[in-house]
Design a protein around this motif. Structure first.
Motif, short mmCIF file in Angstrom:
data_model
loop_
_atom_site.label_atom_id
_atom_site.label_comp_id
_atom_site.label_asym_id
_atom_site.label_seq_id
_atom_site.Cartn_x
_atom_site.Cartn_y
_atom_site.Cartn_z
N ALA A 35 0.84 -1.20 0.00
CA ALA A 35 0.00 0.00 0.00
C ALA A 35 0.87 1.25 0.00
O ALA A 35 1.95 1.28 0.61
CB ALA A 35 -0.91 0.00 1.22
N SER A 36 0.41 2.27 -0.71
CA SER A 36 1.12 3.55 -0.72
C SER A 36 0.96 4.26 0.63
O SER A 36 -0.14 4.21 1.21
CB SER A 36 0.56 4.44 -1.83
N SER A 53 -12.17 -3.16 -9.07
CA SER A 53 -11.73 -1.81 -8.74
C SER A 53 -10.51 -1.45 -9.58
O SER A 53 -9.76 -2.32 -10.02
CB SER A 53 -11.39 -1.67 -7.26
N HIS A 106 -7.10 1.23 -9.60
CA HIS A 106 -6.30 1.99 -8.66
C HIS A 106 -5.13 2.69 -9.37
O HIS A 106 -4.58 2.15 -10.34
CB HIS A 106 -5.68 1.05 -7.61
N GLY A 163 -2.44 2.52 -4.76
CA GLY A 163 -3.19 3.56 -4.05
C GLY A 163 -4.64 3.16 -3.84
O GLY A 163 -5.06 2.03 -4.14
N GLU A 164 -5.41 4.10 -3.33
CA GLU A 164 -6.82 3.86 -3.06
C GLU A 164 -7.60 3.69 -4.36
O GLU A 164 -7.23 4.25 -5.41
CB GLU A 164 -7.42 5.04 -2.27
N ALA A 165 -8.67 2.91 -4.30
CA ALA A 165 -9.51 2.68 -5.47
C ALA A 165 -10.09 4.00 -5.99
O ALA A 165 -10.42 4.90 -5.21
CB ALA A 165 -10.63 1.71 -5.14
N GLY A 192 -5.94 10.53 -7.40
CA GLY A 192 -5.10 10.24 -6.24
C GLY A 192 -3.61 10.23 -6.57
O GLY A 192 -3.19 10.39 -7.71
N VAL A 247 0.32 8.26 -5.54
CA VAL A 247 0.98 7.06 -5.03
C VAL A 247 2.46 7.41 -4.84
O VAL A 247 3.06 8.04 -5.71
CB VAL A 247 0.84 5.86 -5.98
#
Length: 260
Positions: free
Chosen positions: A85-86, A130, A132, A167-169, A253, A255
């Motif tokens: 995860a970032s 998803s 990302h 990163g987040e979806a 977003g 990353v």
């Protein structure tokens, strides 16, 4: 290249991955003669390691990058290291010829098993749970020197697969203009590269459909839960120790990955 040499190469590449080592060149007798043989060896490497295939990487969707990679078609490899995860962090000294690549990451919510009928872009899009922003921290078991082996050896090694920082979806990604969004890759705050899916891939679902059909043809298939790194948007560059890379996807977003 007979099966015994394929097995020998697979064992050797598996050992290099386990030990985190790389080497200069490869004996000519162990260089796969073509992509089909190379991908067969890559599957043997998976078997030798016994590690889970958490996803796949794609590279070279368009001619310009294919030329840089010394190939005439897109390529793929298994992702065998758990996703990070970032913000992500790796030790530069332990990376094998590292290259940070800005890539959309598609996580599957349904299987895409082998079948006779080709998959359409619409079908693979429906299978994605998803999408990302991400950075692939690509690696290679062969040193980038004068003895760098031909592309089939790189394919046998997983096409340079490494660690994925994710990163987040992206919310409502199917309804947003993913292809046109400019992405900026910065190093320690200084912009280094810019790109977009439209220029590099057309759209992340295009390489995903290509991969689904390639793996279907070879009897492997894609599985729910796997994450596919769909190809670099910003090309390739060499990181230095101490550099932090940030991929800014605008409203989708950011990353971050550090080579400590």
């Amino acid at each position: 290249m007979d099966i015994s040499r394929q097995r020998e190469l697979a064992r050797h590449l598996a050992n290099l991955r386990r030990e985190g080592h790389q080497q200069s060149g490869l004996e000519e007798r162990l260089v796969p003669p073509d992509a089909e043989t190379a991908y067969r060896v890559a599957r043997m490497v998976e078997e030798e390691l016994g590690w889970e295939v958490v996803g796949w990487k794609i590279a070279g969707m368009k001619a310009e990058l294919q030329k840089q990679l010394r190939t005439s078609s897109p390529i793929y490899g298994r992702v065998l290291v758990p996703l990070m995860a970032s913000p992500g962090r790796v030790e530069h000294a332990r990376q094998c010829s590292p290259i940070p690549e800005v890539e959309y990451q598609a996580r599957l919510g349904a299987d895409l098993p082998p079948r006779v009928k080709p998959y359409s872009v619409a079908e693979v899009t429906e299978a994605v749970a998803s999408l990302h922003p991400g950075i692939e921290l690509a690696e290679c078991r062969f040193v980038h020197d004068a003895a760098f082996p031909p592309m089939p050896a790189i394919l046998a090694d997983g096409a340079g697969s490494g660690t994925i920082v994710i990163g987040e979806a992206i919310a409502d990604w199917r309804d947003r203009d993913i292809a046109a969004q400019e992405v900026v890759l910065s190093s320690n705050g200084t912009p280094r590269r810019r790109g977009s899916a439209a220029a590099a891939l057309d759209h992340p679902m295009v390489p995903l459909a290509w991969l689904a059909n390639e793996l279907s043809r070879t009897g492997i298939g894609l599985k729910a839960g796997q994450t596919i790194s769909t190809g670099t948007l910003t090309g390739m560059l060499r990181p230095k120790a101490g550099e932090t890379y940030t991929a800014d996807y605008g409203p989708f977003g950011t990353v971050t990955a550090t080579y400590a």
